[in-house]
Design a protein around this motif. Structure first.
Motif, PDB file in Angstrom:
ATOM      1  N   LEU A 170       0.826  -1.213   0.000  1.00 45.22           N
ATOM      2  CA  LEU A 170       0.000   0.000   0.000  1.00 45.22           C
ATOM      3  C   LEU A 170       0.852   1.251   0.000  1.00 45.22           C
ATOM      4  N   VAL A 202       1.967   1.856  -3.492  1.00 48.22           N
ATOM      5  CA  VAL A 202       0.912   2.440  -4.330  1.00 48.22           C
ATOM      6  C   VAL A 202       0.774   3.937  -4.029  1.00 48.22           C
ATOM      7  N   SER A 258       3.562  10.438  -9.147  1.00 46.88           N
ATOM      8  CA  SER A 258       2.979  10.650 -10.477  1.00 46.88           C
ATOM      9  C   SER A 258       2.197  11.948 -10.559  1.00 46.88           C
ATOM     10  N   GLU A 293      10.869  10.821 -12.920  1.00 42.90           N
ATOM     11  CA  GLU A 293       9.432  10.782 -12.710  1.00 42.90           C
ATOM     12  C   GLU A 293       8.741  10.219 -13.945  1.00 42.90           C
ATOM     13  N   SER A 312       9.294   6.467 -13.792  1.00 45.49           N
ATOM     14  CA  SER A 312       8.725   5.672 -12.716  1.00 45.49           C
ATOM     15  C   SER A 312       7.273   6.020 -12.417  1.00 45.49           C
ATOM     16  N   GLY A 313       6.814   7.215 -12.810  1.00 46.24           N
ATOM     17  CA  GLY A 313       5.463   7.634 -12.480  1.00 46.24           C
ATOM     18  C   GLY A 313       4.439   7.087 -13.452  1.00 46.24           C
ATOM     19  N   LEU A 314       3.195   7.318 -13.102  1.00 47.17           N
ATOM     20  CA  LEU A 314       2.115   6.865 -13.961  1.00 47.17           C
ATOM     21  C   LEU A 314       1.698   7.996 -14.879  1.00 47.17           C
ATOM     22  N   ASP A 333      -0.853  10.432 -16.578  1.00 44.35           N
ATOM     23  CA  ASP A 333      -2.030  11.074 -16.001  1.00 44.35           C
ATOM     24  C   ASP A 333      -3.325  10.348 -16.380  1.00 44.35           C
ATOM     25  N   LEU A 355      -3.619   7.314 -14.260  1.00 45.43           N
ATOM     26  CA  LEU A 355      -3.876   7.794 -12.908  1.00 45.43           C
ATOM     27  C   LEU A 355      -5.349   8.172 -12.761  1.00 45.43           C
ATOM     28  N   LEU A 386      -6.563   2.717  -1.192  1.00 47.18           N
ATOM     29  CA  LEU A 386      -5.286   2.200  -1.695  1.00 47.18           C
ATOM     30  C   LEU A 386      -5.389   0.705  -2.026  1.00 47.18           C
ATOM     31  N   ARG A 387      -6.151  -0.011  -1.201  1.00 48.58           N
ATOM     32  CA  ARG A 387      -6.338  -1.445  -1.500  1.00 48.58           C
ATOM     33  C   ARG A 387      -7.037  -1.615  -2.848  1.00 48.58           C
ATOM     34  N   LEU A 405      -7.109   0.568  -5.289  1.00 47.10           N
ATOM     35  CA  LEU A 405      -6.199   1.030  -6.348  1.00 47.10           C
ATOM     36  C   LEU A 405      -5.171  -0.037  -6.674  1.00 47.10           C
ATOM     37  N   ALA A 406      -4.645  -0.674  -5.634  1.00 48.39           N
ATOM     38  CA  ALA A 406      -3.645  -1.715  -5.846  1.00 48.39           C
ATOM     39  C   ALA A 406      -4.239  -2.823  -6.706  1.00 48.39           C
ATOM     40  N   LEU A 419      -4.745  -1.336 -10.519  1.00 49.36           N
ATOM     41  CA  LEU A 419      -3.608  -0.866 -11.322  1.00 49.36           C
ATOM     42  C   LEU A 419      -3.284  -1.885 -12.408  1.00 49.36           C
ATOM     43  N   LEU A 452       2.250  -2.272 -13.684  1.00 45.93           N
ATOM     44  CA  LEU A 452       2.589  -1.198 -12.749  1.00 45.93           C
ATOM     45  C   LEU A 452       2.387  -1.605 -11.304  1.00 45.93           C
ATOM     46  N   ARG A 453       1.736  -2.765 -11.105  1.00 46.64           N
ATOM     47  CA  ARG A 453       1.458  -3.173  -9.727  1.00 46.64           C
ATOM     48  C   ARG A 453       2.771  -3.454  -8.986  1.00 46.64           C
ATOM     49  N   PRO A 454       2.899  -2.926  -7.816  1.00 43.24           N
ATOM     50  CA  PRO A 454       4.147  -3.159  -7.077  1.00 43.24           C
ATOM     51  C   PRO A 454       4.323  -4.619  -6.709  1.00 43.24           C
ATOM     52  N   PRO A 477       5.668  -7.890  -4.465  1.00 45.68           N
ATOM     53  CA  PRO A 477       5.494  -8.181  -3.036  1.00 45.68           C
ATOM     54  C   PRO A 477       6.697  -7.741  -2.217  1.00 45.68           C
TER      55      PRO A 477
END
Lengths: 367, 231
Positions: free
Chosen positions: A30, A33, A40, B159, B162-164, B166, B169, B216-217, B219-220, B223, B227-229, B231
């Motif tokens: 989390l 994210v 971003s 950025e 590594s960023g998303l 827009d 997003l 956030l859960r 969104l995770a 995504l 792009l998902r992070p 573990p």
């Protein structure tokens, strides 16, 4: 269920706020994210738009802005309630610490950390006395306290106890003269016989205790002791001048003190500088007790002191009805009562002090 | 009594105690170097004191004080609106509306536990909600509303890597429940604190923590796979 969700929400917030990598893999995901979102979201308003809007706002301001009343209370931003609570807690703790240290300082002797607190409390007591007579009594009590301190110090092995005894004895001399002068008042005016009696009793008691203490003093301290006895002698003269009608008391004090002065001066002459021994009970017992049989007290006035001289190692024991004040134990308090009772004594008064509350009542004229 | 203060500004209106002078003095503490702030929360006490002074001046009708408050908060407000509506021109319109409304209402602003940034965001949020409700927003679903990275985006190379985008997003945020959407944008994109977000959403701080966790859960889960992070 609810508690678990609450914990999870808090765990994430802690991890996010601290910017530390959390141990829990789910929280870590989390945080990643949230970090991705934050990194971003870089959109900024167009500088041209930003400037134009600012200009528009300032142009519109005179016609659009409606002035509210200035909020004077907002001058000082209100502390959040939790902070106010914390401030109250700190103040309460400080108050407890002050009362506690004042109470704990009651048994302090010169050189102790809390000794200045004790002197400060005494100064307050003096200030709070409502009349010269009352102040005189307070100061004489404080002289007695100095003597008690010298007695406590004389039983201690501390290397600097000796010099501290001198300072206690010198303070005793000063307080004895000040206190008696206040109690006896103007030497040309009439003196309350009861006050004269109090001064005489003080001198009598102090002479007895000094006599016992003398045996245990190092030669260096005997100079201070002599000054103390001379203060008592001077006090006796004052007493005679101030209250010729209290002949019995003044005579008794004069004789006691003269005898004592002779003792002190003899030990100073006979024993100019014997090495200061570590054991306070041991020093030159035979030498210092020698004068006692030589100088017989006339009219048996020194009957309380003469037998005391050969047994100087037990000065704390009140002997033969003499109002010798018990020595405070120079040890750590062992029970709650040991800690609490000095505080109560300071606040409400006891046999050794007037107490802040009665003093205050006296100042306010309520007593 | 006429009070002349440090800025050479003399108040001629008779007042026994000129509070304005105090606010002016306070507002001059640590004036910004011209760079707009990213975060909505003035973090250090000195800065928050300055904001406080500026707000008090603006309340009395001081236009320049309001201008300085605008400089402080415009980025944060704009970013909130932009990521909620997904269109630059619309975000600019709504940002203008937000500050115009604030200009008219600042005289009535009362602190009552509310941060000024949170107050502005509340205005912005109401405007965004109105916009979404209005018939216009339903009719204007055109390519215009799909966000793109404009030239003004302050994106460094890292950025950009590594960023998303827009668009990604915006779409990810759109998939959330309305309140979670507002919460996540305020907290992580607009840079508001828990307390500010709670004030702007009229919720408790505990509720905001729960909201951001759920958001956030979700969104995770939404995504894109790449792009998902891990573990």
């Amino acid at each position: 269920m609810f508690a678990r969700r609450h914990r999870a929400a808090q765990a994430f917030e802690n991890a996010w706020a601290s910017r530390r990598r959390p141990d829990d893999a789910r929280v870590r995901e989390l945080v990643t994210v949230a970090d991705l979102l934050a990194r971003s979201a870089t959109a900024e308003p167009d500088p041209k738009f930003q400037q134009e809007l600012r200009t528009r706002l300032l142009t519109a301001a005179p016609s659009t802005m409606v002035a509210g009343a200035p909020d004077r209370t907002a001058l000082i931003p209100a502390a959040p309630p939790r902070r106010r609570g914390r401030v109250a807690a700190v103040l309460a703790a400080a108050a407890i610490a002050i009362v506690g240290s004042v109470g704990a300082s009651a048994n302090a002797v010169p050189g102790d950390i809390l000794y200045p607190v004790k002197l400060g409390t005494e100064s307050v007591e003096r200030t709070l006395a409502r009349s010269d007579e009352a102040r005189g009594r307070v100061v004489l009590e404080q002289a007695t306290t100095r003597l008690t301190e010298a007695e406590v110090l004389s039983t201690q092995d501390a290397s600097n106890a000796r010099t501290r005894i001198s300072s206690a004895l010198d303070a005793f001399s000063e307080n004895a003269l000040d206190g008696s002068a206040l109690l006896l008042g103007n030497p040309n005016g009439s003196v309350d016989q009861q006050n004269a009696q109090e001064v005489a009793d003080f001198a009598d008691d102090a002479a007895a205790r000094l006599s016992a203490l003398l045996e245990r003093l190092a030669p260096d301290d005997r100079v201070s002791a002599e000054r103390a006895v001379q203060a008592l002698a001077s006090l006796g003269v004052d007493l005679q001048t101030a209250c010729p009608q209290c002949a019995r008391d003044t005579q008794r004090v004069a004789q006691t003190v003269d005898q004592l002065l002779a003792d002190v001066q003899r030990t100073l002459v006979e024993d100019p500088a014997p090495p200061a021994t570590e054991d306070p009970a041991a020093p030159s017992g035979p030498d210092t007790s020698a004068p006692s049989p030589d100088a017989e007290p006339p009219e048996g006035q020194l009957d309380q002191k003469a037998p005391q001289a050969p047994a100087p190692t037990t000065p704390a024991e009140p002997d033969k009805g003499k109002p010798v004040i018990a020595l405070p134990e120079p040890s750590m308090p062992t029970s709650v009562g040991d800690v609490v009772s000095p505080v109560i004594g300071i606040v409400l008064g006891d046999d050794r002090q007037v107490g802040l509350v009665p003093s205050l009542l006296g100042v306010l004229g309520l007593r | 009594m006429t009070v002349a203060h440090s800025g050479g500004f003399a108040v001629s209106t008779a007042a026994p105690f000129d509070v304005r002078a105090v606010w002016i003095a306070l507002s001059e503490i640590g004036a910004p170097s011209g760079e707009s702030r990213r975060a909505a929360a003035p973090p250090d006490p000195e800065e928050s004191e300055r904001v406080h002074a500026l707000v008090e001046l603006a309340r009395t009708g001081d236009a320049e004080a309001f201008g300085q408050l605008y400089d402080i908060y415009v980025s944060s407000v704009y970013r909130f609106i932009y990521y909620r509506v997904g269109s630059r021109p619309l975000a600019e319109d709504l940002t203008s509306d937000t500050f115009m409304r604030a200009l008219g209402a600042v005289g009535r602003f009362t602190w009552q536990g509310k941060d000024f940034g949170a107050w502005l965001t509340t205005i912005a949020r109401n405007l965004v909600t109105d916009h979404h409700k209005s018939a216009r927003s339903r009719l204007e679903v055109t390519s215009d509303t799909v966000p793109d990275r404009g030239l003004t985006t302050a994106s460094s190379e890292t950025e950009a890597l590594s960023g998303l985008d827009d668009r990604v997003l915006y779409e990810a945020i759109q998939a959330l429940a309305p309140e979670q959407r507002d919460c996540v944008v305020m907290r992580f994109m607009s840079g508001m604190s828990i307390a500010q977000t709670a004030a702007a959403l009229s919720r408790s701080e505990g509720a905001v923590k729960q909201l951001q966790l759920r958001a956030l859960r979700n969104l995770a889960a939404h995504l894109p796979e790449e792009l998902r992070p891990g573990p």
